[in-house]
Design a protein around this motif. Sequence first.
Motif, PDB file in Angstrom:
ATOM      1  N   VAL A   1     -90.037  54.077 -30.617  1.00 56.20           N
ATOM      2  CA  VAL A   1     -90.460  53.907 -28.861  1.00 56.20           C
ATOM      3  C   VAL A   1     -91.119  52.537 -29.578  1.00 56.20           C
ATOM      4  O   VAL A   1     -91.935  52.006 -30.108  1.00 56.20           O
ATOM      5  N   MET A   2     -90.967  51.423 -28.344  1.00 57.35           N
ATOM      6  CA  MET A   2     -91.366  50.995 -28.068  1.00 57.35           C
ATOM      7  C   MET A   2     -93.101  50.955 -26.942  1.00 57.35           C
ATOM      8  O   MET A   2     -92.560  51.452 -25.965  1.00 57.35           O
TER       9      MET A   2
ATOM     10  N   ILE B   1     -93.474  54.399 -34.046  1.00 58.35           N
ATOM     11  CA  ILE B   1     -93.954  54.040 -32.610  1.00 58.35           C
ATOM     12  C   ILE B   1     -93.726  52.153 -32.925  1.00 58.35           C
ATOM     13  O   ILE B   1     -95.105  52.538 -34.084  1.00 58.35           O
ATOM     14  N   ILE B   2     -94.144  51.704 -31.752  1.00 55.37           N
ATOM     15  CA  ILE B   2     -93.915  50.237 -32.279  1.00 55.37           C
ATOM     16  C   ILE B   2     -95.066  49.943 -30.847  1.00 55.37           C
ATOM     17  O   ILE B   2     -94.697  50.101 -30.099  1.00 55.37           O
ATOM     18  N   TRP B   3     -95.887  48.979 -31.161  1.00 56.60           N
ATOM     19  CA  TRP B   3     -96.835  48.897 -30.639  1.00 56.60           C
ATOM     20  C   TRP B   3     -97.539  47.956 -29.877  1.00 56.60           C
ATOM     21  O   TRP B   3     -97.368  46.570 -31.582  1.00 56.60           O
TER      22      TRP B   3
ATOM     23  N   LEU C   1     -96.682  60.694 -23.189  1.00 63.01           N
ATOM     24  CA  LEU C   1     -95.492  60.242 -22.688  1.00 63.01           C
ATOM     25  C   LEU C   1     -94.857  60.017 -24.297  1.00 63.01           C
ATOM     26  O   LEU C   1     -93.787  60.377 -24.298  1.00 63.01           O
ATOM     27  N   ILE C   2     -95.427  60.169 -24.904  1.00 61.57           N
ATOM     28  CA  ILE C   2     -94.688  59.552 -26.466  1.00 61.57           C
ATOM     29  C   ILE C   2     -94.291  61.212 -27.186  1.00 61.57           C
ATOM     30  O   ILE C   2     -93.560  61.317 -27.277  1.00 61.57           O
ATOM     31  N   ILE C   3     -94.894  61.727 -27.489  1.00 58.96           N
ATOM     32  CA  ILE C   3     -94.733  63.338 -27.553  1.00 58.96           C
ATOM     33  C   ILE C   3     -92.887  63.702 -26.456  1.00 58.96           C
ATOM     34  O   ILE C   3     -92.162  64.109 -27.236  1.00 58.96           O
ATOM     35  N   GLU C   4     -93.475  63.702 -25.772  1.00 62.55           N
ATOM     36  CA  GLU C   4     -92.586  63.916 -24.269  1.00 62.55           C
ATOM     37  C   GLU C   4     -91.190  63.067 -24.559  1.00 62.55           C
ATOM     38  O   GLU C   4     -89.746  63.430 -24.503  1.00 62.55           O
TER      39      GLU C   4
ATOM     40  N   THR D   1     -94.775  57.556 -37.349  1.00 66.55           N
ATOM     41  CA  THR D   1     -94.684  56.479 -38.453  1.00 66.55           C
ATOM     42  C   THR D   1     -95.123  54.937 -37.226  1.00 66.55           C
ATOM     43  O   THR D   1     -94.591  55.266 -35.651  1.00 66.55           O
ATOM     44  N   HIS D   2     -96.441  54.688 -37.240  1.00 68.64           N
ATOM     45  CA  HIS D   2     -96.912  53.466 -35.902  1.00 68.64           C
ATOM     46  C   HIS D   2     -96.971  52.323 -36.931  1.00 68.64           C
ATOM     47  O   HIS D   2     -97.632  51.797 -38.016  1.00 68.64           O
ATOM     48  N   VAL D   3     -96.401  51.029 -36.291  1.00 68.85           N
ATOM     49  CA  VAL D   3     -96.461  50.219 -36.943  1.00 68.85           C
ATOM     50  C   VAL D   3     -96.701  48.583 -35.882  1.00 68.85           C
ATOM     51  O   VAL D   3     -96.765  49.236 -34.385  1.00 68.85           O
TER      52      VAL D   3
END
Length: 185
Positions: free
Chosen positions: A148-149, A3-5, A179-182, A89-91
Amino acid sequence: MLIIWDYFGVIAQDSFWYTAERLANGKGMSEQMHEMQHKADLGQISWDEYCSAVAEDIGVPADDVKRGYQKHDIKQHNILAIRSLTDHTHVLLSNASAQYLRPIMTELGLDTLFSKVFVSSEIGYAKPDPRAFLHVLSESGFVAENAVMIDDNSRNIDSAVELGIKGIVFEPGKDIAKLIIELSI
């Protein structure tokens, strides 16, 4: 899944940017301010040089500009989403001056939310440049299809999607965790 934040507008926001932009627009200096910001984002000028240029453009002391940029409103619902999605993983990928962003993230305790923090001034590429996303994928060990961005700028999302990264345009009120889970099912 990676997951790219984005930071500004998604994780937190300094309200001073909008104040400075409004003042610069009033003096016909908005384009110059955006150009200086882009240079700071790419590490072509220092944070101090950027603040001095903004101060000159809007007619206030540079110390006032620096203080204004220090106040951040944290998007708590997105922080909760990161903390709840522990199997990802979150970046962070932000267009910013690392001289400015890294100390603030540390002070606010936001740096610990991410396994890695990528700042445009350090990597040499700013979103929507595809090389910024490719850098993050390479350094994080993920392929585009498993990423995911999340960004509040649809141009940045469009660029990520062209590479095969899934995208979520953040808007207030959206349940990002859902939304991420979906997307990861």
